[in-house]
Design a protein around this motif. Structure first.
Motif, PDB file in Angstrom:
ATOM      1  N   ALA A 313      44.615  35.267  48.762  1.00 52.78           N
ATOM      2  CA  ALA A 313      43.635  34.365  49.381  1.00 52.78           C
ATOM      3  C   ALA A 313      44.690  34.154  50.872  1.00 52.78           C
ATOM      4  CB  ALA A 313      42.948  33.338  49.751  1.00 52.78           C
ATOM      5  N   LYS A 315      47.916  35.373  49.920  1.00 56.10           N
ATOM      6  CA  LYS A 315      49.008  36.625  50.806  1.00 56.10           C
ATOM      7  C   LYS A 315      47.734  37.917  51.198  1.00 56.10           C
ATOM      8  CE  LYS A 315      49.969  37.501  45.981  1.00 56.10           C
ATOM      9  NZ  LYS A 315      50.296  37.409  44.739  1.00 56.10           N
ATOM     10  N   PHE A 316      46.391  37.931  51.145  1.00 55.31           N
ATOM     11  CA  PHE A 316      45.753  38.972  51.020  1.00 55.31           C
ATOM     12  C   PHE A 316      44.828  38.405  52.573  1.00 55.31           C
ATOM     13  CE2 PHE A 316      46.360  39.962  47.079  1.00 55.31           C
ATOM     14  CZ  PHE A 316      46.922  40.924  47.386  1.00 55.31           C
ATOM     15  N   ASP A 344      37.883  33.944  51.333  1.00 52.76           N
ATOM     16  CA  ASP A 344      38.662  33.995  52.440  1.00 52.76           C
ATOM     17  C   ASP A 344      38.048  34.726  53.823  1.00 52.76           C
ATOM     18  OD1 ASP A 344      39.543  37.025  51.922  1.00 52.76           O
ATOM     19  OD2 ASP A 344      40.534  35.717  49.592  1.00 52.76           O
ATOM     20  N   GLY A 348      39.784  42.199  52.031  1.00 54.16           N
ATOM     21  CA  GLY A 348      38.554  42.464  51.477  1.00 54.16           C
ATOM     22  C   GLY A 348      39.318  43.219  50.145  1.00 54.16           C
ATOM     23  N   ILE A 349      38.023  44.082  48.873  1.00 54.21           N
ATOM     24  CA  ILE A 349      38.165  44.607  48.002  1.00 54.21           C
ATOM     25  C   ILE A 349      37.709  46.147  47.974  1.00 54.21           C
ATOM     26  CG2 ILE A 349      38.384  44.883  44.980  1.00 54.21           C
ATOM     27  CD1 ILE A 349      39.643  41.610  45.835  1.00 54.21           C
ATOM     28  N   ILE A 364      46.136  46.634  43.173  1.00 55.85           N
ATOM     29  CA  ILE A 364      45.420  47.852  43.909  1.00 55.85           C
ATOM     30  C   ILE A 364      45.544  47.956  45.318  1.00 55.85           C
ATOM     31  CG2 ILE A 364      43.342  47.733  41.945  1.00 55.85           C
ATOM     32  CD1 ILE A 364      42.267  45.735  44.443  1.00 55.85           C
ATOM     33  N   ASN A 369      49.528  46.765  50.502  1.00 59.70           N
ATOM     34  CA  ASN A 369      49.987  46.001  49.454  1.00 59.70           C
ATOM     35  C   ASN A 369      51.364  45.653  49.380  1.00 59.70           C
ATOM     36  OD1 ASN A 369      47.927  44.672  48.890  1.00 59.70           O
ATOM     37  ND2 ASN A 369      47.352  45.169  47.330  1.00 59.70           N
ATOM     38  N   THR A 375      52.464  40.079  40.970  1.00 56.90           N
ATOM     39  CA  THR A 375      53.062  40.687  39.581  1.00 56.90           C
ATOM     40  C   THR A 375      51.690  41.224  39.080  1.00 56.90           C
ATOM     41  OG1 THR A 375      52.169  39.229  38.351  1.00 56.90           O
ATOM     42  CG2 THR A 375      53.917  38.891  39.145  1.00 56.90           C
ATOM     43  N   LEU A 377      49.404  40.123  37.835  1.00 55.99           N
ATOM     44  CA  LEU A 377      49.165  39.217  36.080  1.00 55.99           C
ATOM     45  C   LEU A 377      47.724  38.100  36.500  1.00 55.99           C
ATOM     46  CD1 LEU A 377      52.193  38.559  34.980  1.00 55.99           C
ATOM     47  CD2 LEU A 377      50.045  39.603  33.910  1.00 55.99           C
ATOM     48  N   ALA A 380      44.569  38.231  36.761  1.00 53.87           N
ATOM     49  CA  ALA A 380      44.274  38.507  34.452  1.00 53.87           C
ATOM     50  C   ALA A 380      44.458  36.537  33.555  1.00 53.87           C
ATOM     51  CB  ALA A 380      44.844  39.343  33.892  1.00 53.87           C
ATOM     52  N   THR A 403      36.626  37.785  50.544  1.00 56.19           N
ATOM     53  CA  THR A 403      37.326  37.983  49.180  1.00 56.19           C
ATOM     54  C   THR A 403      36.182  36.462  48.909  1.00 56.19           C
ATOM     55  OG1 THR A 403      38.364  39.768  48.810  1.00 56.19           O
ATOM     56  CG2 THR A 403      38.027  38.559  47.516  1.00 56.19           C
ATOM     57  N   PHE A 405      36.290  34.310  44.938  1.00 56.68           N
ATOM     58  CA  PHE A 405      35.927  34.136  43.663  1.00 56.68           C
ATOM     59  C   PHE A 405      35.501  32.744  43.468  1.00 56.68           C
ATOM     60  CE2 PHE A 405      40.058  36.576  44.906  1.00 56.68           C
ATOM     61  CZ  PHE A 405      39.485  37.933  43.712  1.00 56.68           C
TER      62      PHE A 405
HETATM   63  P1  ADP Z   1      49.234  39.641  42.628  1.00 53.38           P
HETATM   64  O1  ADP Z   1      50.073  39.295  41.838  1.00 53.38           O
HETATM   65  O2  ADP Z   1      49.388  41.435  42.516  1.00 53.38           O
HETATM   66  O3  ADP Z   1      48.101  39.207  43.858  1.00 53.38           O
HETATM   67  P2  ADP Z   1      46.665  39.318  41.234  1.00 53.38           P
HETATM   68  O4  ADP Z   1      46.767  40.229  39.601  1.00 53.38           O
HETATM   69  O5  ADP Z   1      46.321  38.164  41.376  1.00 53.38           O
HETATM   70  O6  ADP Z   1      48.265  40.033  41.177  1.00 53.38           O
HETATM   71  O7  ADP Z   1      45.775  40.564  41.807  1.00 53.38           O
HETATM   72  C1  ADP Z   1      45.574  41.824  41.511  1.00 53.38           C
HETATM   73  C2  ADP Z   1      45.566  42.214  42.894  1.00 53.38           C
HETATM   74  O8  ADP Z   1      43.915  42.030  43.188  1.00 53.38           O
HETATM   75  C3  ADP Z   1      46.632  42.052  44.116  1.00 53.38           C
HETATM   76  O9  ADP Z   1      47.060  43.478  43.943  1.00 53.38           O
HETATM   77  C4  ADP Z   1      44.995  42.671  45.483  1.00 53.38           C
HETATM   78  O10 ADP Z   1      45.516  43.848  45.379  1.00 53.38           O
HETATM   79  C5  ADP Z   1      43.871  42.598  44.633  1.00 53.38           C
HETATM   80  N1  ADP Z   1      43.633  40.856  45.020  1.00 53.38           N
HETATM   81  C6  ADP Z   1      43.797  39.835  44.227  1.00 53.38           C
HETATM   82  N2  ADP Z   1      43.403  39.066  45.009  1.00 53.38           N
HETATM   83  C7  ADP Z   1      42.461  39.306  46.350  1.00 53.38           C
HETATM   84  C8  ADP Z   1      41.975  38.852  47.774  1.00 53.38           C
HETATM   85  N3  ADP Z   1      41.733  37.844  48.114  1.00 53.38           N
HETATM   86  N4  ADP Z   1      41.663  39.950  48.491  1.00 53.38           N
HETATM   87  C9  ADP Z   1      42.508  40.951  48.913  1.00 53.38           C
HETATM   88  N5  ADP Z   1      42.704  41.548  47.537  1.00 53.38           N
HETATM   89  C10 ADP Z   1      42.783  40.903  46.524  1.00 53.38           C
END
Ligand code: ADP
Length: 716
Positions: A313, A315-316, A344, A348-349, A364, A369, A375, A377, A380, A403, A405
């Motif tokens: 959250a 980071k994005f 957050d 968004g995704i 993604i 990004n 990573t 990861l 997952a 987004t 979760f």
């Molecule tokens: P990373 O280490 O790249 O953050 P994650 O598995 O945690 O790896 O997340 C995978 C991808 O999902 C991210 O690279 C991002 O593109 C997307 N993502 C995850 N959380 C968010 C969020 N809160 N808002 C937007 N995109 C997200």
């Protein structure tokens, strides 16, 4: 009577002849029948032969592999049609008339492989067991992986020749190679991640340890303890990421214990608050005041999930808020369930990406990004962990808006007393401060690391022991120092340019007095099993980064002569620092304000944006002289012209090497924004994303020049 006699004789003769005729007729009939039968049999045999030939032909035509049958002289007898896909020299007739096996295969196998193959055939002919084997054969630039089976044929106890089958395994071997390469890449990725993350963590943990120990300022010590607590949690998570394979193979064991919900929330908010860069994103919470005080759960894993989600959250999300929500309710079967949501207002995704986001190594929207660390990861691992805990994780998102979760985990309640208004009671800091209980005066220690900051940390930790600590910034320097001076213990960084720790250790071992000197390797590659590998190489011990002062302490005790150790008389860590209650919302703002007041350093906002002296000084343990030194080194190693040259030449490999170095050095002097930009370019150069470099290079260069000019002015 005389007349009758001849007549009867005659009659007798006739009768005899008639009988003879009859017999002959019968024989004739029998012969005819026999002849007919023989003709029938012949026709049958002929038909059968045709049938046999037809099927043989069909078999050889449709047999999917290259088959060769030979006689006992290793001359070809017949081959499957696949043979003719590879052979352009001999016709089917010639092959069936008999061609030496070696000649038949000479265009198909490379000369050296053919020699080996013929040896195997000779061996099979004399009855030696020849196991099927895989041969990588390269002829005329094209590669084929053959699986070759050679069998001896017999008829009525006699050896009749060989039955040889070549199966084309190229696709399978390629797939295997690819799988192996992917596995190797995964291993290398883990090792790199380990190094990339643990090295800065080393500085964070080490520096905060020094502040906790040396500072007289309670506020600073509290802040440092928070940093240490956060870095400790981060380290635990890094270790888990490194152990991703463990999760994958289902080897993670949960350790549920009674945990105070307030302490989980406080720890998480503390960690996340630290990560928020500025005020444009608020950190909010929506904690149900009825949330039970104590629940039974695996604290480390739960925190790991929450940190992953909240970290994403952060980071994005560029502006708006990040919210942590938590409440508890009962499922239909009466079991207690903890519900967490993390909301957050970030980027968004996209709908089409939602299905992939829980897959490992998936990032993604990589274009957007690029500069965001990650990573792929985190989600997952979070999903695996949530499911391991018997729970579920889901996501809702609107592209461009934000987004959320949702995590739902079953966990029993230990103490149902409502937690109340959480915002006024969170923030416990429970930290043991490590204080050495002995000294080692007169002991000579050599610390080798190419990174100045790491040298500072190790020497800082070693300072209270009153040993003679010498630093070397390269393998070569370590060797020349070792040639002049006797050392009792060496701490040797593994990854160093030019001569790495392993090579340096080998060289020292070969020098006078080098055989027995204790050499401890210090490495950020903390993958299972590496410690043994290091010992096998010839190191005496292994210390993992970030350096834990207690581990380093143990290392000294283990490897130094007990007679050199002078006990100080068992000092304890200062008790008054434990269990301090801090109001999270206020305290952090206060911390920030106080920090900003204290660290204003007379810089204008513009200047701080270019080089934040406070940040740079922190890396230099607050020592102005040292910081000035570092600034000068940065200015002297001006890479502007070489970067421009590589950019113009489009030599992206060199460009990558240079930008990678600038990324690190810029950070050390406090040029955070410049380092961030270098990071984006570094990643792009690594990925070969030239479009990104072309788009961002000029902007980076402008900032680089500004930073260099600021240093030149000498006002920092
Ligand atoms: P990373 O280490 O790249 O953050 P994650 O598995 O945690 O790896 O997340 C995978 C991808 O999902 C991210 O690279 C991002 O593109 C997307 N993502 C995850 N959380 C968010 C969020 N809160 N808002 C937007 N995109 C997200």
């Amino acid at each position: 009577m005389e007349v009758n006699e001849p007549a009867s004789q005659h009659e007798l003769e006739i009768k005899k002849l008639n009988r003879e005729i009859k017999r002959l007729k019968k024989d004739n009939e029998l012969l005819r029948i026999a002849n007919n039968q023989a003709m029938n049999t012949q026709a049958y045999i002929q038909r059968d032969n045709y049938r046999q030939m037809f099927y043989n032909n069909q078999l050889l035509k449709t047999y999917p592999h290259l088959l060769i049958l030979t006689d006992d002289q290793l001359q070809t007898v017949m081959t499957s049609d696949v043979f003719f896909d590879h052979n352009r020299t001999f016709s089917k007739d010639e092959i069936e008339r008999g061609v030496p096996l070696r000649d038949a295969l000479s265009g198909i196998l490379a000369e050296r492989d053919l020699n080996h193959f013929m040896v195997m055939c000779q061996a099979a002919m004399v009855g030696r067991a020849v196991e099927p084997y895989i041969l990588r054969n390269i002829v005329g630039g094209s590669k084929t992986d053959w699986q070759i089976t050679i069998r001896r044929m017999h008829m009525e106890g006699r050896v009749t020749g060989l039955n040889i089958v070549f199966v084309d395994m190229t696709m399978m071997v390629d797939a295997l190679d690819r799988a192996e390469a992917a596995d190797k890449a995964k291993g290398a990725f883990l090792a790199n991640m380990s190094h990339e993350i643990r090295t800065p963590m080393n500085s964070i943990a080490g520096m905060s340890e020094l502040i906790i120990r040396d500072s007289n300022d309670d506020m600073a010590r509290q802040q440092a303890m928070m940093i240490k607590s956060a870095s400790k949690s981060l380290l635990a998570i890094i270790n888990d990421i490194l152990d991703y394979s463990k999760i994958e193979s289902g080897k993670i064991e949960l350790r549920a214990e009674d945990v105070r919900t307030a302490s989980i929330i406080s720890d998480i908010l503390m960690m996340i608050k630290i990560r928020l860069k500025d005020d444009s994103v608020e950190l909010n919470s929506d904690i149900d005041s009825n949330l039970p005080s104590v629940i039974h759960v695996d604290e480390v894993r739960l925190k790991q999930i929450m940190v992953n989600l909240m970290g994403n959250a952060v980071k994005f999300t560029e502006k708006g808020y990040i919210k942590l929500g938590m409440h508890m309710d009962k499922a239909t079967d009466g079991s207690d369930h903890l519900h967490i949501y993390i909301e957050d207002t970030g980027m968004g995704i996209k709908k089409e990406d939602l299905k992939d986001i829980f897959s490992s190594f998936t990032r993604i929207d990589t274009k957007r990004n690029r500069a965001v660390e990650g990573t792929g990861l985190g989600l997952a691992i979070s999903k695996e962990l949530v499911e391991l805990m018997g729970g579920t994780i889901s996501v809702e998102s609107e592209y461009g808006k934000g987004t959320t979760f949702f995590v739902d985990i079953p966990c029993p309640v230990t103490d149902p007393t409502p937690v109340g208004d959480i915002s006024v009671s969170i923030g416990e800091v429970r930290e043991e401060v490590f204080v050495p209980t002995y000294k080692i005066p007169g002991v000579n220690i050599l610390v080798v690391d190419d990174n100045e900051m790491n040298l500072t940390v190790v020497s800082g930790i070693l300072a209270p022991y009153e040993a003679n600590v010498t630093c070397a910034t390269s393998g070569e320097e370590a060797i020349s120092k070792f040639a002049k001076e006797r050392y009792d213990l060496i701490f040797m960084d593994h990854m160093m340019p030019v001569m790495d720790g392993k090579e340096t250790m080998f060289k020292i071992r070969g020098m006078q007095g080098g055989e027995n000197v204790k050499i401890v390797v210090v490495t950020a590659n903390a993958i299972n099993g590496v410690d043994e590998a290091y010992m096998d190489m010839g190191f005496d011990d292994y210390l993992s980064k970030p350096i834990d002062p207690a581990c380093l302490d143990g290392m000294l005790k283990k490897h130094l002569d007990p007679d050199w150790i002078v006990e100080k008389g068992g000092q304890k860590s200062p008790g008054d620092i434990h269990d301090t209650d801090v109001r999270i919302a206020n305290s952090y703002d206060e911390i920030k304000e106080t920090y900003e007041e204290e660290t204003n350093m007379g810089q204008s906002n513009e200047e701080v944006k270019l080089i934040d002296k406070a940040v740079g000084l922190r890396y230099c343990m607050g020592k102005e002289d040292f910081y000035k030194n570092v600034l000068n080194i940065f200015a002297e190693s001006n890479e502007c012209s070489s970067l421009k040259e590589m950019y113009d030449k489009e030599d992206w490999e060199q460009y990558h090497t240079i930008i990678h170095a600038v990324k690190g050095t810029a950070l050390t002097i406090g040029a955070t924004a410049l380092s961030e930009k270098a990071k984006g370019l570094n990643q792009a150069a690594k990925d070969g994303d030239i479009a990104y470099i072309k788009e961002h290079h000029d902007e980076f260069m402008e900032d680089y020049v500004k930073v260099l000019e600021l240093i030149k002015k000498g006002e920092i």
